[in-house]
Motif scaffolding. Structure first.
Motif, PDB file in Angstrom:
ATOM      1  N   LEU A  65       4.457   1.945   1.985  1.00 36.24           N
ATOM      2  CA  LEU A  65       5.630   2.468   1.282  1.00 36.24           C
ATOM      3  C   LEU A  65       6.104   3.774   1.929  1.00 36.24           C
ATOM      4  CD1 LEU A  65       7.659   2.156  -1.015  1.00 36.24           C
ATOM      5  CD2 LEU A  65       6.045   3.363  -2.497  1.00 36.24           C
ATOM      6  N   ALA A  66       5.175   4.631   2.308  1.00 38.94           N
ATOM      7  CA  ALA A  66       5.550   5.889   2.967  1.00 38.94           C
ATOM      8  C   ALA A  66       6.263   5.606   4.291  1.00 38.94           C
ATOM      9  CB  ALA A  66       4.321   6.763   3.194  1.00 38.94           C
ATOM     10  N   GLY A  67       5.746   4.673   5.070  1.00 44.95           N
ATOM     11  CA  GLY A  67       6.398   4.307   6.329  1.00 44.95           C
ATOM     12  C   GLY A  67       7.779   3.722   6.101  1.00 44.95           C
ATOM     13  N   PHE A  68       7.890   2.918   5.055  1.00 47.19           N
ATOM     14  CA  PHE A  68       9.176   2.315   4.704  1.00 47.19           C
ATOM     15  C   PHE A  68      10.179   3.407   4.326  1.00 47.19           C
ATOM     16  CE2 PHE A  68      11.910  -0.795   2.511  1.00 47.19           C
ATOM     17  CZ  PHE A  68      11.818  -1.864   3.394  1.00 47.19           C
ATOM     18  N   PHE A  69       9.721   4.384   3.539  1.00 44.87           N
ATOM     19  CA  PHE A  69      10.591   5.503   3.166  1.00 44.87           C
ATOM     20  C   PHE A  69      10.982   6.323   4.383  1.00 44.87           C
ATOM     21  CE2 PHE A  69      10.266   5.310  -1.456  1.00 44.87           C
ATOM     22  CZ  PHE A  69      11.475   5.872  -1.816  1.00 44.87           C
ATOM     23  N   LEU A 116      11.883  -5.523  -1.053  1.00 50.58           N
ATOM     24  CA  LEU A 116      12.242  -4.551  -2.095  1.00 50.58           C
ATOM     25  C   LEU A 116      11.708  -4.991  -3.460  1.00 50.58           C
ATOM     26  CD1 LEU A 116      15.879  -3.551  -1.078  1.00 50.58           C
ATOM     27  CD2 LEU A 116      13.745  -2.347  -0.593  1.00 50.58           C
ATOM     28  N   GLN A 117      11.724  -6.298  -3.724  1.00 53.52           N
ATOM     29  CA  GLN A 117      11.173  -6.805  -4.982  1.00 53.52           C
ATOM     30  C   GLN A 117       9.661  -6.597  -5.033  1.00 53.52           C
ATOM     31  OE1 GLN A 117      12.839 -10.768  -4.685  1.00 53.52           O
ATOM     32  NE2 GLN A 117      14.355 -10.315  -6.273  1.00 53.52           N
ATOM     33  N   ALA A 118       8.984  -6.765  -3.899  1.00 53.95           N
ATOM     34  CA  ALA A 118       7.534  -6.527  -3.854  1.00 53.95           C
ATOM     35  C   ALA A 118       7.231  -5.060  -4.125  1.00 53.95           C
ATOM     36  CB  ALA A 118       6.966  -6.958  -2.499  1.00 53.95           C
ATOM     37  N   ILE A 119       8.015  -4.161  -3.547  1.00 47.54           N
ATOM     38  CA  ILE A 119       7.835  -2.720  -3.799  1.00 47.54           C
ATOM     39  C   ILE A 119       8.115  -2.426  -5.270  1.00 47.54           C
ATOM     40  CG2 ILE A 119       8.735  -0.409  -3.287  1.00 47.54           C
ATOM     41  CD1 ILE A 119       9.266  -1.451  -0.403  1.00 47.54           C
ATOM     42  N   GLN A 120       9.178  -3.003  -5.812  1.00 48.40           N
ATOM     43  CA  GLN A 120       9.536  -2.798  -7.213  1.00 48.40           C
ATOM     44  C   GLN A 120       8.425  -3.275  -8.142  1.00 48.40           C
ATOM     45  OE1 GLN A 120      12.638  -5.323  -8.817  1.00 48.40           O
ATOM     46  NE2 GLN A 120      13.414  -3.644 -10.100  1.00 48.40           N
ATOM     47  N   ASN A 121       7.824  -4.419  -7.849  1.00 49.69           N
ATOM     48  CA  ASN A 121       6.727  -4.937  -8.681  1.00 49.69           C
ATOM     49  C   ASN A 121       5.543  -3.982  -8.718  1.00 49.69           C
ATOM     50  OD1 ASN A 121       8.127  -7.235  -9.363  1.00 49.69           O
ATOM     51  ND2 ASN A 121       7.242  -8.455  -7.702  1.00 49.69           N
ATOM     52  N   GLU A 122       5.306  -3.310  -7.611  1.00 44.55           N
ATOM     53  CA  GLU A 122       4.166  -2.399  -7.496  1.00 44.55           C
ATOM     54  C   GLU A 122       4.473  -0.990  -8.017  1.00 44.55           C
ATOM     55  OE1 GLU A 122       0.155  -2.185  -6.210  1.00 44.55           O
ATOM     56  OE2 GLU A 122       1.473  -3.894  -5.891  1.00 44.55           O
ATOM     57  N   TYR A 123       5.708  -0.498  -7.763  1.00 40.65           N
ATOM     58  CA  TYR A 123       6.017   0.915  -8.014  1.00 40.65           C
ATOM     59  C   TYR A 123       7.211   1.151  -8.942  1.00 40.65           C
ATOM     60  CZ  TYR A 123       2.808   1.507  -4.140  1.00 40.65           C
ATOM     61  OH  TYR A 123       1.701   1.463  -3.338  1.00 40.65           O
ATOM     62  N   LEU A 138       2.272  10.194  -4.569  1.00 37.34           N
ATOM     63  CA  LEU A 138       1.604   9.118  -3.814  1.00 37.34           C
ATOM     64  C   LEU A 138       1.987   9.140  -2.336  1.00 37.34           C
ATOM     65  CD1 LEU A 138       2.002   5.957  -6.092  1.00 37.34           C
ATOM     66  CD2 LEU A 138      -0.137   7.031  -5.420  1.00 37.34           C
ATOM     67  N   LEU A 139       3.252   9.422  -2.062  1.00 42.16           N
ATOM     68  CA  LEU A 139       3.771   9.316  -0.703  1.00 42.16           C
ATOM     69  C   LEU A 139       3.469  10.515   0.192  1.00 42.16           C
ATOM     70  CD1 LEU A 139       7.336   7.851  -1.386  1.00 42.16           C
ATOM     71  CD2 LEU A 139       5.287   6.613  -0.680  1.00 42.16           C
ATOM     72  N   SER A 185       0.839  -1.206   0.000  1.00 42.31           N
ATOM     73  CA  SER A 185       0.000   0.000   0.000  1.00 42.31           C
ATOM     74  C   SER A 185       0.874   1.256   0.000  1.00 42.31           C
ATOM     75  CB  SER A 185      -0.907   0.016   1.230  1.00 42.31           C
ATOM     76  OG  SER A 185      -0.136   0.234   2.405  1.00 42.31           O
ATOM     77  N   LYS A 186       0.253   2.375  -0.360  1.00 40.92           N
ATOM     78  CA  LYS A 186       0.945   3.670  -0.342  1.00 40.92           C
ATOM     79  C   LYS A 186       1.384   4.011   1.081  1.00 40.92           C
ATOM     80  CE  LYS A 186      -2.751   5.340  -2.249  1.00 40.92           C
ATOM     81  NZ  LYS A 186      -3.802   6.187  -2.833  1.00 40.92           N
TER      82      LYS A 186
END
Length: 140
Positions: A8-12, A46-53, A84-85, A4-5
């Motif tokens: 990803l924002a929390g990860f960033f 990271l691959q899951a994030i890459q697949n999405e974004y 998005l973030l 989810s967005k």
């Protein structure tokens, strides 16, 4: 796995970096490049994030264990991710807002001369990043 967005924002906020990077090239006296990066030792997330974004993954060899960086350096990909973030960022929100201002003001990736406003945004983002490093050193 759907990322989810908000996730990803929390990860960033925790693992990411948003910056303007300066350098010199044969074609221009000074070039500034926008970079978004997330570094982690867990390749699958990271691959899951890459697949999405989107983005690209680099392997950074560490003596104790491998480390991976997912990065975006294409202006066409960076702006949509920042948009998005921004609503969900906490720590990196000022960074994202400055980068969006820079991208809006800049117009395109290949201007050779920097305006005073470009330089001001670059300096302000550097100051924010330097302040974060100082705060981390003080906490340690």
């Amino acid at each position: 796995m759907v990322i989810s967005k908000q996730y990803l924002a929390g990860f960033f906020d925790g693992e990411g970096s948003m910056r303007l990077r300066s350098g010199f090239s044969r074609r221009s006296p000074l070039s500034i490049r926008v970079e978004l990066k997330v570094t982690n030792t867990n390749l699958s997330i990271l691959q899951a994030i890459q697949n999405e974004y989107g983005g690209k993954i680099r392997i950074k060899r560490n003596p104790s264990r491998p480390c991976y960086t997912l990065y975006w350096s294409n202006i066409g990909n960076i702006k949509p991710i920042l948009l998005l973030l921004v609503p969900y960022l906490i720590v990196k929100k000022p960074h994202a807002m400055l980068l969006l201002e820079y991208l809006k003001h800049r117009g395109g990736p290949k201007k050779i001369r920097l305006s005073e406003r470009d330089r001001a945004v670059f300096d302000e983002l550097r100051a924010i990043n330097a302040g974060a490093r100082v705060a981390i050193k003080r906490a340690a």
